[in-house]
Design an enzyme around this catalytic site. Sequence first.
Site, PDB file in Angstrom:
ATOM      1  N   LYS A 248      -1.172  11.153   5.444  1.00 55.67           N
ATOM      2  CA  LYS A 248      -0.896  10.154   6.490  1.00 55.67           C
ATOM      3  C   LYS A 248      -0.206   8.923   5.905  1.00 55.67           C
ATOM      4  O   LYS A 248       0.797   8.435   6.438  1.00 55.67           O
ATOM      5  CB  LYS A 248      -2.197   9.741   7.182  1.00 55.67           C
ATOM      6  CG  LYS A 248      -1.999   8.775   8.339  1.00 55.67           C
ATOM      7  CD  LYS A 248      -3.156   7.804   8.499  1.00 55.67           C
ATOM      8  CE  LYS A 248      -3.165   6.761   7.428  1.00 55.67           C
ATOM      9  NZ  LYS A 248      -4.021   5.592   7.645  1.00 55.67           N
TER      10      LYS A 248
ATOM     11  N   LYS B 113       0.841  -1.211   0.000  1.00 56.99           N
ATOM     12  CA  LYS B 113       0.000   0.000   0.000  1.00 56.99           C
ATOM     13  C   LYS B 113       0.869   1.252   0.000  1.00 56.99           C
ATOM     14  O   LYS B 113       0.570   2.238  -0.691  1.00 56.99           O
ATOM     15  CB  LYS B 113      -0.925  -0.006   1.221  1.00 56.99           C
ATOM     16  CG  LYS B 113      -1.811   1.232   1.393  1.00 56.99           C
ATOM     17  CD  LYS B 113      -2.964   1.265   0.416  1.00 56.99           C
ATOM     18  CE  LYS B 113      -3.811   2.541   0.571  1.00 56.99           C
ATOM     19  NZ  LYS B 113      -4.716   2.519   1.733  1.00 56.99           N
TER      20      LYS B 113
END
Lengths: 292, 292
Positions: A238, A170
């Site tokens: 983030k 990811k």
Amino acid sequence: MKVGFVGLGTMGGAMAANAARAGFEVTAWNRTVSRVDAVAADGVRGAESPAAVAGASEIVILMVSDTPDVEAVLFGSRGVADGIAAGSLVVDMSTIAPSATRDFAARLAERGVAMLDAPVSGGSEGARKGTLSIFVGGAAADLERARPVLETLGTTITHVGPIGSGQAAKAVNQVILAGTYLGVAEGIVLAMKAGLDVEQLVAALSGGAAQSWVLANRSGRMHENEYPLGFKVALHRKDLGIALQLARETGAALPVAAICEALEAGLVGRDHGDDDVSAVARVIRELSGLPG
Amino acid sequence: MKVGFVGLGTMGGAMAANAARAGFEVTAWNRTVSRVDAVAADGVRGAESPAAVAGASEIVILMVSDTPDVEAVLFGSRGVADGIAAGSLVVDMSTIAPSATRDFAARLAERGVAMLDAPVSGGSEGARKGTLSIFVGGAAADLERARPVLETLGTTITHVGPIGSGQAAKAVNQVILAGTYLGVAEGIVLAMKAGLDVEQLVAALSGGAAQSWVLANRSGRMHENEYPLGFKVALHRKDLGIALQLARETGAALPVAAICEALEAGLVGRDHGDDDVSAVARVIRELSGLPG
């Protein structure tokens, strides 16, 4: 099969509803109780704590915001670890740090509980439609246990390696997006400054080496300076923070990802954190004297 | 129709051959005479100077390396301007500065000669196969005069605006590529450092927002650290120099394109200028302790 969900935000709520509608017995907990009520009609039953969800489930799926949230719902007061039976499986579908993931898995293993990390891409639309891409790290046998419910959430399920690998995959996805978004943003701003017809130009570029999902689906937003969701700037920032931490731990130098994270931090500070991530174009536009 | 070609490099040679095989009467000049001999079998006739090419042609196509080369073959000794008849058309398919393009067009217009700028993307493979994308700036009526021969060279012909606009569009293409190549390079290096299976990961990412031509076609080279052509680093660096000059003239701030140009200048200085542009990954690999 009895499946628990911890975290019913935009992503987790839609995913729990999909699992319940597919016939799984779904128990769920969310910090804000109204989110549980919102999916009651889909067949999702509320529980009073993460521990209670774990006590009622064979597989517990986590979908919360960041590393500290996963730690809190797993190991905090009345957390999953307080209620879960040995032999159960935790599937963390949040996007968090790979190193923390390995730590959490080791702590669960001490209680006889297995863990997969399974972060997703595809955004809120993918969550609603059950078309997420899921990057899975962990033991292959554990993935096979989770596969029936994962197949109700996503269409592409890829086992990328041992525990923590899903999070690393990811992170790679978000790093590639950083360069692609900035490249397209810079190109669109140059086209505007040079007086080109942006729409026609994008069509002409789409047949060649500059082709990308971002060019096809997000260049129009950058041109119009309108950034509806999508995927929030604050979440991409983030995620890039996680990627840059992984880069520090493994010794990878990622200059463009670092610049993108810095620009996005500025956007969050200026109340653009809820814009779609294509809003990185705001910064390039403003630096170039266009309304941003 | 009588068509002249000035410049028979990897691109121009293949393009002149395609035009001749399609039935146009092609006359050509190249600084190195052996390049003319190489396309004689395709029906291309040699001429002694750019002026002689222009004297034998209704449309003169230029395909040379950079802005000073175009100026030299147009206005230097025995240049195109010395031999061209009023009413003729110059089509510059080189990639050069938009501002110089407008200057050259104005100087040709004083002699009653029209000009189009028509840079291409698609590389040497596109030139050989006649599948180039062509970005055309100039008057629509002039494009219609040139269209029959352009259709033997490329499959996508887009009129993007007045003279100089084709070059600006090409610059935008190269800026978008800069970000996309660096984003993919950083992602692949992070994946390698994190121990992921790169091939499997690329397949998993290709269905989502990170999808691009570069990811699909160039990530394998970055992983293997092998960079066969393709499109040369040295040429992309030159094109980014043009794009950054256009950015200065129009007031556009392009941080990632500027970084990419700097990294490519370093590669050229270290004898990697003839690598494919995916070799920007060499820099990210080396910064991260991988063989580069």
